[in-house]
Motif scaffolding. Structure first.
Motif, PDB file in Angstrom:
ATOM      1  N   ASN A   1       1.685   2.625  -3.767  1.00  0.00           N
ATOM      2  CA  ASN A   1       0.840   3.375  -4.429  1.00  0.00           C
ATOM      3  C   ASN A   1       0.129   4.487  -3.670  1.00  0.00           C
ATOM      4  O   ASN A   1      -0.441   5.211  -3.737  1.00  0.00           O
ATOM      5  CB  ASN A   1      -0.359   2.630  -5.413  1.00  0.00           C
ATOM      6  CG  ASN A   1      -1.434   2.091  -4.310  1.00  0.00           C
ATOM      7  OD1 ASN A   1      -1.054   2.118  -3.148  1.00  0.00           O
ATOM      8  ND2 ASN A   1      -2.441   1.652  -4.964  1.00  0.00           N
TER       9      ASN A   1
ATOM     10  N   ARG B   1       0.905  -1.217   0.012  1.00  0.00           N
ATOM     11  CA  ARG B   1       0.101  -0.204  -0.033  1.00  0.00           C
ATOM     12  C   ARG B   1       0.828   1.328  -0.015  1.00  0.00           C
ATOM     13  O   ARG B   1       0.546   2.499  -0.520  1.00  0.00           O
ATOM     14  CB  ARG B   1      -0.764   0.012   1.062  1.00  0.00           C
ATOM     15  CG  ARG B   1      -1.993  -1.136   1.168  1.00  0.00           C
ATOM     16  CD  ARG B   1      -2.608  -1.513   2.155  1.00  0.00           C
ATOM     17  NE  ARG B   1      -3.132  -0.308   3.140  1.00  0.00           N
ATOM     18  CZ  ARG B   1      -4.515  -0.038   2.861  1.00  0.00           C
ATOM     19  NH1 ARG B   1      -5.095  -0.824   1.853  1.00  0.00           N
ATOM     20  NH2 ARG B   1      -5.093   0.789   3.465  1.00  0.00           N
TER      21      ARG B   1
ATOM     22  N   ARG C   1     -10.482  -3.873 -14.261  1.00  0.00           N
ATOM     23  CA  ARG C   1     -10.633  -2.418 -13.920  1.00  0.00           C
ATOM     24  C   ARG C   1      -9.390  -1.915 -13.820  1.00  0.00           C
ATOM     25  O   ARG C   1      -9.091  -0.749 -14.323  1.00  0.00           O
ATOM     26  CB  ARG C   1     -11.458  -2.105 -12.680  1.00  0.00           C
ATOM     27  CG  ARG C   1     -11.404  -0.949 -12.087  1.00  0.00           C
ATOM     28  CD  ARG C   1     -12.419  -0.689 -10.613  1.00  0.00           C
ATOM     29  NE  ARG C   1     -11.815  -1.495  -9.528  1.00  0.00           N
ATOM     30  CZ  ARG C   1     -12.495  -1.454  -8.529  1.00  0.00           C
ATOM     31  NH1 ARG C   1     -13.528  -1.009  -8.432  1.00  0.00           N
ATOM     32  NH2 ARG C   1     -11.740  -2.211  -7.528  1.00  0.00           N
TER      33      ARG C   1
ATOM     34  N   PHE D   1      -7.422  -5.878  -4.961  1.00  0.00           N
ATOM     35  CA  PHE D   1      -7.669  -5.921  -3.253  1.00  0.00           C
ATOM     36  C   PHE D   1      -8.233  -7.561  -3.021  1.00  0.00           C
ATOM     37  O   PHE D   1      -8.771  -7.997  -3.915  1.00  0.00           O
ATOM     38  CB  PHE D   1      -8.535  -5.098  -2.824  1.00  0.00           C
ATOM     39  CG  PHE D   1      -8.096  -3.807  -3.072  1.00  0.00           C
ATOM     40  CD1 PHE D   1      -7.569  -2.961  -2.176  1.00  0.00           C
ATOM     41  CD2 PHE D   1      -8.387  -2.958  -4.221  1.00  0.00           C
ATOM     42  CE1 PHE D   1      -7.287  -1.602  -2.503  1.00  0.00           C
ATOM     43  CE2 PHE D   1      -8.270  -1.586  -4.712  1.00  0.00           C
ATOM     44  CZ  PHE D   1      -7.480  -0.976  -3.670  1.00  0.00           C
TER      45      PHE D   1
ATOM     46  N   MET E   1      -4.387  -1.872  -8.709  1.00  0.00           N
ATOM     47  CA  MET E   1      -4.111  -2.502  -7.635  1.00  0.00           C
ATOM     48  C   MET E   1      -5.629  -3.293  -7.425  1.00  0.00           C
ATOM     49  O   MET E   1      -6.426  -3.045  -7.620  1.00  0.00           O
ATOM     50  CB  MET E   1      -4.207  -1.406  -6.344  1.00  0.00           C
ATOM     51  CG  MET E   1      -4.198  -2.210  -4.938  1.00  0.00           C
ATOM     52  SD  MET E   1      -2.915  -1.577  -3.718  1.00  0.00           S
ATOM     53  CE  MET E   1      -3.278  -2.668  -2.573  1.00  0.00           C
TER      54      MET E   1
ATOM     55  N   LEU F   1      -1.158   4.487  -0.768  1.00  0.00           N
ATOM     56  CA  LEU F   1      -2.612   4.561   0.248  1.00  0.00           C
ATOM     57  C   LEU F   1      -2.014   4.756   1.504  1.00  0.00           C
ATOM     58  O   LEU F   1      -2.887   5.117   2.336  1.00  0.00           O
ATOM     59  CB  LEU F   1      -3.051   3.053  -0.299  1.00  0.00           C
ATOM     60  CG  LEU F   1      -4.074   2.768  -1.391  1.00  0.00           C
ATOM     61  CD1 LEU F   1      -4.645   1.495  -1.499  1.00  0.00           C
ATOM     62  CD2 LEU F   1      -5.129   3.965  -1.590  1.00  0.00           C
TER      63      LEU F   1
ATOM     64  N   ARG G   1      -0.697   7.457  -8.935  1.00  0.00           N
ATOM     65  CA  ARG G   1      -1.733   6.270  -8.797  1.00  0.00           C
ATOM     66  C   ARG G   1      -2.294   5.776 -10.022  1.00  0.00           C
ATOM     67  O   ARG G   1      -2.298   4.535  -9.936  1.00  0.00           O
ATOM     68  CB  ARG G   1      -2.499   6.653  -7.568  1.00  0.00           C
ATOM     69  CG  ARG G   1      -2.151   6.570  -6.190  1.00  0.00           C
ATOM     70  CD  ARG G   1      -3.195   6.318  -5.327  1.00  0.00           C
ATOM     71  NE  ARG G   1      -3.082   6.791  -3.994  1.00  0.00           N
ATOM     72  CZ  ARG G   1      -3.395   8.116  -3.588  1.00  0.00           C
ATOM     73  NH1 ARG G   1      -4.147   8.723  -4.397  1.00  0.00           N
ATOM     74  NH2 ARG G   1      -3.191   8.187  -2.269  1.00  0.00           N
ATOM     75  N   ALA G   2      -2.544   6.584 -10.687  1.00  0.00           N
ATOM     76  CA  ALA G   2      -3.131   6.176 -11.866  1.00  0.00           C
ATOM     77  C   ALA G   2      -2.480   5.241 -12.622  1.00  0.00           C
ATOM     78  O   ALA G   2      -3.129   4.353 -13.849  1.00  0.00           O
ATOM     79  CB  ALA G   2      -3.743   7.272 -12.686  1.00  0.00           C
TER      80      ALA G   2
ATOM     81  N   ASN H   1     -13.650  -5.227  -3.899  1.00  0.00           N
ATOM     82  CA  ASN H   1     -13.773  -3.797  -3.837  1.00  0.00           C
ATOM     83  C   ASN H   1     -14.266  -3.249  -4.982  1.00  0.00           C
ATOM     84  O   ASN H   1     -14.093  -2.073  -5.621  1.00  0.00           O
ATOM     85  CB  ASN H   1     -12.658  -2.711  -3.352  1.00  0.00           C
ATOM     86  CG  ASN H   1     -12.108  -3.004  -1.946  1.00  0.00           C
ATOM     87  OD1 ASN H   1     -12.962  -3.853  -1.217  1.00  0.00           O
ATOM     88  ND2 ASN H   1     -10.894  -2.621  -1.365  1.00  0.00           N
TER      89      ASN H   1
END
Lengths: 254, 338
Positions: A52, A49, A163, A97, A95, A54, A90-91, A101
């Protein structure tokens, strides 16, 4: 130009008094698959995490594709980046999960197009055609109108991978992608990941699937209590563990 | 001891259990409802003591004139009275503007409450504490009397003497504006709690996923959190709209001629108080009924993606019930569909 996709030097992270990461060093080359293994609470997810942003690491250097994560180096000082710049960074990093999510209020197609349209400014038509391509790649072309609740865990995770891929990331992070799945659904997700690795995607995978690590990974890192205990080629790390800790860990998960 | 079973067990007749208690309860309730309906639509001797007499075959017979106990004919004659119609329209407008203020401001208060800034959470907590802790009736009177505290309102440098704009409080806070302000600010306090419950009901993983694909916090809020929070926010908000529609009647006390004010005014001149209150009730009930139906369909829209299959609409359910009933009357077991 270095061929390092991810470069970590002395990365630390604490939650209050709890030191989760105690100075991690790690290098991931472009096109490589790296697996992070270790007992729960060892810091593997936290480290992922941090990559990126987070989570913000406390000290040390963390670079993705040559760029510092979350900071900018000017006049020998680290300046915190603005939220907008961090979002752009980040784009480029996908990621996946443990709990999938997926956006519950959007159907499968919309889940894959929303990031392309709203973050990258891709037109609706282009986003949809790319989404359909990716759905075909993960074997779910018939499910584009379904909502996440109507899919099995394995199907949801494959949509989640699609995604992330829709953003055309240069690096994919997987946080225990198969841990929440029924055993018979693990295979379909690992197949997609195997396929992705073969296509040359740089991947960092936190996993308990030792078979996958042995087969696909270029290198394996074993973390325990915020420290990298062992690292190297999968056959060497998994087949011939040097430390007692890794031996006892492997005896439990295998 | 075992009873002998017929040859083919598949042909055994099933005898359903009779629910006698349930049946008795239904009958008693039905009688009660019938009595209620009967008295509401019953007639009584005229309250004015009017009597009509006939002379048939040289014998004079007199009997009292009867009228509706609930004066339905009076209710009917005032139902579309222009003053009532104007009042109804004003009631709907007050409801709309007060809810608009309440929802907008309430959302801001809820976000402040969830912010990481201590000052923001403190202010928002204080806001809710104050406006929820005092009666809305007093708040209405307070805004109506605001010119007592601030005869003029002006915009200028904070704590300075330089000002750019002066407004006379009395001209700005007309009874209508004072009423809408009071109802809106009060509603914001309640709505902020509803919104907060909705926002924290969204799984944190949704926020992480949105963040991981590069969405900004504001995009995440608008495109991911709010649409999902709506599912939790809509039902209590529907309640609030219905409640607001009726609470607007309080502004009649500061001289706004909305629905209640209108029927008050009419009955003040003709003393037909009860029929005119019934006129107001008919309109309030009609509006709340329409709002409830609207709420059902809005809820259904925002529930997509939260259930594998949507529950049927009342119309679909009624159709299903009728189909089941028809099948039962035809003595064939209804088809089991799920």
């Amino acid at each position: 130009m270095s061929d390092h996709m991810v470069e970590a030097r002395g990365v630390t992270k604490a939650y209050g008094a709890l030191q989760v990461l105690k100075g991690l060093d790690l290098v991931v080359r472009k096109g490589e698959v790296t697996c992070l293994i270790g007992p729960s609470g060892s810091g593997k997810s936290t480290f992922l995490r941090c990559i990126n942003h987070l989570e913000q690491h406390d000290s040390g250097v963390l670079r993705v594709d040559g760029e510092l994560v979350g900071y900018e180096l000017r006049n020998n000082k680290l300046y915190e980046r603005s939220p907008k710049q961090i979002c752009q960074q980040r784009a480029n990093i996908g990621m996946v999960f443990q709990r999938f999510n997926l956006f519950q209020h959007l159907n499968v197609l919309e889940n894959i197009t929303i990031g392309q349209e709203k973050v990258k400014g891709v037109s609706e038509a282009a986003a949809q055609s790319r989404a359909r391509e990716l759905l075909a790649r993960v074997g779910l072309e018939s499910k584009e109108k379904s909502y996440p609740v109507q899919l099995s865990g394995g199907q949801q995770q494959r949509v989640a991978i699609a995604r992330a891929l829709a953003m055309e990331p240069k690096l994919m992070l997987f946080d225990e992608p198969t841990s929440a799945l029924d055993p018979e659904l693990v295979g379909e997700v690992l197949d997609v990941m195997r396929d992705l690795a073969r296509s040359g995607m740089t991947m960092i995978v936190v996993t308990h699937e030792m078979g996958f690590a042995r087969e696909v990974a270029n290198s394996v890192y074993f973390l325990d209590q915020g420290v990298i205990e062992e690292s190297g080629e999968p056959n060497q790390v998994l087949g011939n563990p040097r430390t007692e800790r890794l031996r006892s860990f492997l005896s439990k998960v295998l | 001891m075992s009873s002998t079973l017929p040859e083919s067990e598949a042909s055994l007749e099933v005898v359903p259990l009779r629910h006698w208690g349930r049946l008795t309860g239904a009958v008693v309730t039905l009688v009660g409802v019938a009595m209620l309906g009967h008295t509401i639509f019953s007639k009584i001797p005229s309250r004015t003591g009017q009597v009509v007499c006939h002379t048939v075959n040289a014998t004079k017979s007199c009997h009292a004139v009867v009228e509706w106990r609930f004066s339905w004919n009076t209710v009917g004659s005032y139902l579309f009275d222009p003053l009532v119609m104007n009042g109804l329209w004003l009631t709907l407008q007050i409801t709309f503007w007060a809810m608009l203020i309440g929802i907008t401001l309430g959302l801001v208060v809820a976000m402040m409450r969830l912010s990481h800034n201590r000052l923001m959470t403190g202010i928002s907590w204080f806001y809710t504490w104050f406006f929820r802790g005092t009666p809305v009736y007093i708040q209405i009177l307070f805004w109506f009397a605001i010119s007592y505290l601030y005869p003029t309102l002006s915009i200028g440098v904070p704590f300075g003497t330089l000002t750019f704009l002066h407004i006379n409080s009395v001209t700005l806070f007309t009874p209508l504006i004072a009423g809408i302000t009071a109802l809106g600010l009060n509603e914001a306090a309640y709505f902020s709690e509803i919104a907060r419950a909705g926002l924290i009901s969204v799984d944190e993983g949704q926020i992480e996923a949105a963040t991981s694909i590069g969405m900004t916090p504001s995009q995440t809020m608008r495109m991911v959190i709010l649409p999902q929070a709506m599912r939790v926010i809509i039902p209590p908000t529907g309640n609030e709209v219905i409640s607001m529609l009726k609470t607007t009647s309080l502004v009649a006390s500061i001289g706004v001629i909305e629905l209640t004010g209108a029927v008050d005014e009419i009955s003040a001149s003709n003393f037909k108080t009860v029929p005119l209150l019934l006129v107001a009730c008919v309109w309030y009930l009609l509006c709340t009924t329409i709002l409830s139906v609207g709420q059902f369909y809005v809820e259904r829209y925002y529930a997509r993606g939260s259930l594998r299959t949507q529950p049927p609409t009342p119309i679909q359910r009624l159709r299903g019930d009728l189909r089941g009933l028809g099948a039962r009357l035809r003595r064939t077991p209804p088809a089991v569909t799920r």
